[in-house]
Design a protein around this motif. Structure first.
Motif, short mmCIF file in Angstrom:
data_model
loop_
_atom_site.label_atom_id
_atom_site.label_comp_id
_atom_site.label_asym_id
_atom_site.label_seq_id
_atom_site.Cartn_x
_atom_site.Cartn_y
_atom_site.Cartn_z
N PRO A 40 0.82 -1.21 0.00
CA PRO A 40 0.00 0.00 0.00
C PRO A 40 0.86 1.27 0.00
O PRO A 40 1.96 1.28 0.54
CB PRO A 40 -0.79 -0.10 1.32
CG PRO A 40 -0.66 -1.50 1.77
CD PRO A 40 0.65 -1.99 1.23
N LYS A 41 0.32 2.31 -0.58
CA LYS A 41 0.95 3.61 -0.49
C LYS A 41 0.57 4.23 0.85
O LYS A 41 -0.58 4.19 1.26
CB LYS A 41 0.47 4.51 -1.64
CG LYS A 41 1.29 5.78 -1.81
CD LYS A 41 0.91 6.48 -3.11
CE LYS A 41 1.85 7.64 -3.39
NZ LYS A 41 1.52 8.29 -4.69
N TYR A 46 8.68 7.52 1.77
CA TYR A 46 9.64 6.48 1.44
C TYR A 46 9.37 5.90 0.05
O TYR A 46 8.23 5.55 -0.28
CB TYR A 46 9.60 5.35 2.48
CG TYR A 46 10.50 4.19 2.15
CD1 TYR A 46 11.87 4.26 2.37
CD2 TYR A 46 9.97 3.01 1.59
CE1 TYR A 46 12.70 3.20 2.07
CE2 TYR A 46 10.81 1.94 1.29
CZ TYR A 46 12.17 2.05 1.52
OH TYR A 46 13.00 1.00 1.21
N VAL A 47 10.41 5.80 -0.75
CA VAL A 47 10.31 5.18 -2.07
C VAL A 47 11.52 4.28 -2.27
O VAL A 47 12.56 4.45 -1.63
CB VAL A 47 10.25 6.23 -3.21
CG1 VAL A 47 8.98 7.05 -3.13
CG2 VAL A 47 11.49 7.13 -3.17
N PHE A 54 0.29 1.18 -4.05
CA PHE A 54 -1.06 1.38 -4.56
C PHE A 54 -1.87 2.23 -3.58
O PHE A 54 -1.64 2.21 -2.37
CB PHE A 54 -1.76 0.03 -4.76
CG PHE A 54 -0.99 -0.90 -5.66
CD1 PHE A 54 -1.05 -0.75 -7.03
CD2 PHE A 54 -0.20 -1.89 -5.13
CE1 PHE A 54 -0.33 -1.58 -7.87
CE2 PHE A 54 0.52 -2.74 -5.95
CZ PHE A 54 0.46 -2.58 -7.33
N THR A 55 -2.80 2.98 -4.13
CA THR A 55 -3.67 3.84 -3.33
C THR A 55 -4.27 3.04 -2.17
O THR A 55 -4.69 1.89 -2.34
CB THR A 55 -4.81 4.40 -4.20
OG1 THR A 55 -4.22 5.15 -5.26
CG2 THR A 55 -5.73 5.29 -3.39
N ARG A 66 -3.66 -0.27 6.66
CA ARG A 66 -4.23 0.38 5.48
C ARG A 66 -4.85 -0.65 4.55
O ARG A 66 -4.34 -1.77 4.40
CB ARG A 66 -3.16 1.19 4.74
CG ARG A 66 -2.47 2.23 5.64
CD ARG A 66 -1.62 3.19 4.84
NE ARG A 66 -2.43 4.09 4.02
CZ ARG A 66 -2.99 5.20 4.47
NH1 ARG A 66 -2.86 5.55 5.74
NH2 ARG A 66 -3.69 5.97 3.66
N LEU A 67 -5.95 -0.26 3.94
CA LEU A 67 -6.64 -1.08 2.95
C LEU A 67 -6.27 -0.56 1.58
O LEU A 67 -6.59 0.58 1.23
CB LEU A 67 -8.15 -1.03 3.17
CG LEU A 67 -9.00 -1.90 2.26
CD1 LEU A 67 -8.71 -3.37 2.52
CD2 LEU A 67 -10.48 -1.60 2.47
N ALA A 68 -5.60 -1.39 0.80
CA ALA A 68 -5.09 -0.95 -0.50
C ALA A 68 -6.05 -1.33 -1.62
O ALA A 68 -6.86 -2.25 -1.50
CB ALA A 68 -3.73 -1.57 -0.76
N PHE A 69 -5.92 -0.62 -2.73
CA PHE A 69 -6.73 -0.87 -3.92
C PHE A 69 -5.78 -1.06 -5.11
O PHE A 69 -5.54 -0.13 -5.87
CB PHE A 69 -7.70 0.29 -4.16
CG PHE A 69 -8.60 0.55 -2.98
CD1 PHE A 69 -9.76 -0.17 -2.79
CD2 PHE A 69 -8.25 1.52 -2.04
CE1 PHE A 69 -10.58 0.06 -1.70
CE2 PHE A 69 -9.06 1.77 -0.95
CZ PHE A 69 -10.22 1.03 -0.78
#
Length: 379
Positions: A40-41, A46-47, A54-55, A66-69
């Motif tokens: 998740p983003k 940090y990269v 992902f959003t 976090r819940l990613a899409f």
């Protein structure tokens, strides 16, 4: 060999799963094993070249998660470019499901790792009625994995009793170069206004499943002559921090999240590490405290009970029983020589828990999976 890791939490998230996967990714890179992480983003900046984000949205009541899409077309394109030899799914949520889906679709060998006992969390949120549904989902989710890596013998036994197969132990190590006993204790004690008091420390998420009610009960009901000699340091953050600060005694300091050298310094000045959580599949913070040479008083439950040797490196206490924890702490306060010997024994044990050996074994297991040519079991 090329490895794709799918996870719903990753560095710089502050939890055991994220930290373990970052350690794994670093090891793979150091040994010239190509790796791609799908995660998740987060609000962090940090990269990394091998990180695809992902959003995502924070989870209600659990904002650190976090819940990613995931964008499926992007995932497919990246996997086609990367052409992994194996997919490792680390979490049972959206991104984990995405990894399993593409392993099936692209006929890529698939393994998973089990990190969290969600079933044990339920009672702390008054959701015990969901237990059978959680286990049904976990059985379905883990069924396709050609290997399921578990962090402790306790977790392996628990899953075997539930009918899980293809289980393999993937333990955890500790950086004994970072977590060592030789920090400047005077300056660290001054930072926390500790003076000459005994320091009792907790580190971890401040959340219901960590059973911090037991810790607060212990702090509040220790004999007065002990309270006068003790300073508590609570390291971490989470959904119940404000509640805990509201009921905390005067001799308790909350630091928020600490990491790296700052965290190690707190362990190093601590006389005892107190960890009441009964829901751990491993207990990274327990091993870190032992590496510093700090005796541990913890719940006799989960993965931590295989890290602490009762009476030798610390004490194993009855989960949820404040009296059991108090008895152990009072015994240590009255036995300085026992504190010292437990610290030495803990450090000696931690020195045997080397990350390189543990991760090398994992990579050999990966190779075994890729060479068997087994079909993924989606039936």
């Amino acid at each position: 060999m090329k490895i794709a890791i799918f996870t719903d939490t990753y560095y710089p998230d502050v939890n055991g799963v994220a930290r373990t996967l970052k350690r794994l990714a670093d090891y793979l890179e150091e040994h010239d094993i190509a790796c791609r992480i799908f995660a998740p983003k987060t609000p962090s900046e940090y990269v990394a070249d091998n990180l695809h984000q992902f959003t995502s949205l924070s989870v209600f009541l659990y904002p650190e998660c976090r819940l990613a899409f995931p964008n499926l077309s992007q995932v497919k394109s990246e996997l086609e470019r990367f052409s992994p030899d194996l997919i490792h799914v680390a979490t049972p949520f959206n991104i984990g499901l995405c990894g399993s889906y593409f392993a099936k679709k692209m006929n890529i060998p698939l393994v998973g790792s089990y990190h969290t006992d969600f079933d044990k969390y339920l009672k702390y949120y008054n959701l015990q009625f969901l237990s059978k549904y959680v286990w049904k989902y976990m059985a379905w989710f883990n069924k396709p994995f050609q290997k399921i890596y578990v962090p402790s013998i306790e977790t392996m036994n628990q899953l075997q009793q539930r009918g899980f197969t293809n289980l393999e132990l993937w333990g955890r190590g500790v950086d004994c170069g970072l977590f060592h006993p030789d920090y400047n204790k005077l300056s660290a004690r001054m930072r926390y206004n500790a003076g000459n008091k005994y320091l009792f420390t907790y580190a971890g998420r401040l959340a219901p499943e960590k059973d911090l009610n037991t810790l607060m009960n212990v702090a509040a009901t220790l004999p007065d002559y002990i309270k006068e000699q003790v300073q508590w340091i609570i390291v971490g953050d989470g959904p119940i921090r404000e509640e805990l600060e509201g009921i905390a005694p005067d001799n308790m300091i909350f630091t928020g999240y600490l990491k790296g050298k700052r965290l190690a310094e707190v362990y190093s000045i601590s006389d005892v590490f107190v960890f009441p959580s009964a829901t751990e599949t491993f207990g990274n913070v327990v091993l870190e405290a032992l590496a510093i040479g700090t005796p541990v008083v913890c719940a006799n439950s989960g993965g931590v009970k295989h890290l602490v040797k009762n009476g030798v490196t610390g004490f194993l206490c009855e989960p949820g029983n404040p009296e059991s924890f108090k008895e152990a702490l009072i015994k240590l306060i009255h036995n300085p020589s026992l504190l010292q010997s437990m610290g030495r024994e803990g450090r000696s044990f931690a020195l045997t828990q080397k990350w390189d050996n543990i991760l090398e074994s994992l990579v050999w297991s990966y190779k075994g999976v890729t060479e068997t040519g087994e079909k993924i079991k989606y039936a």
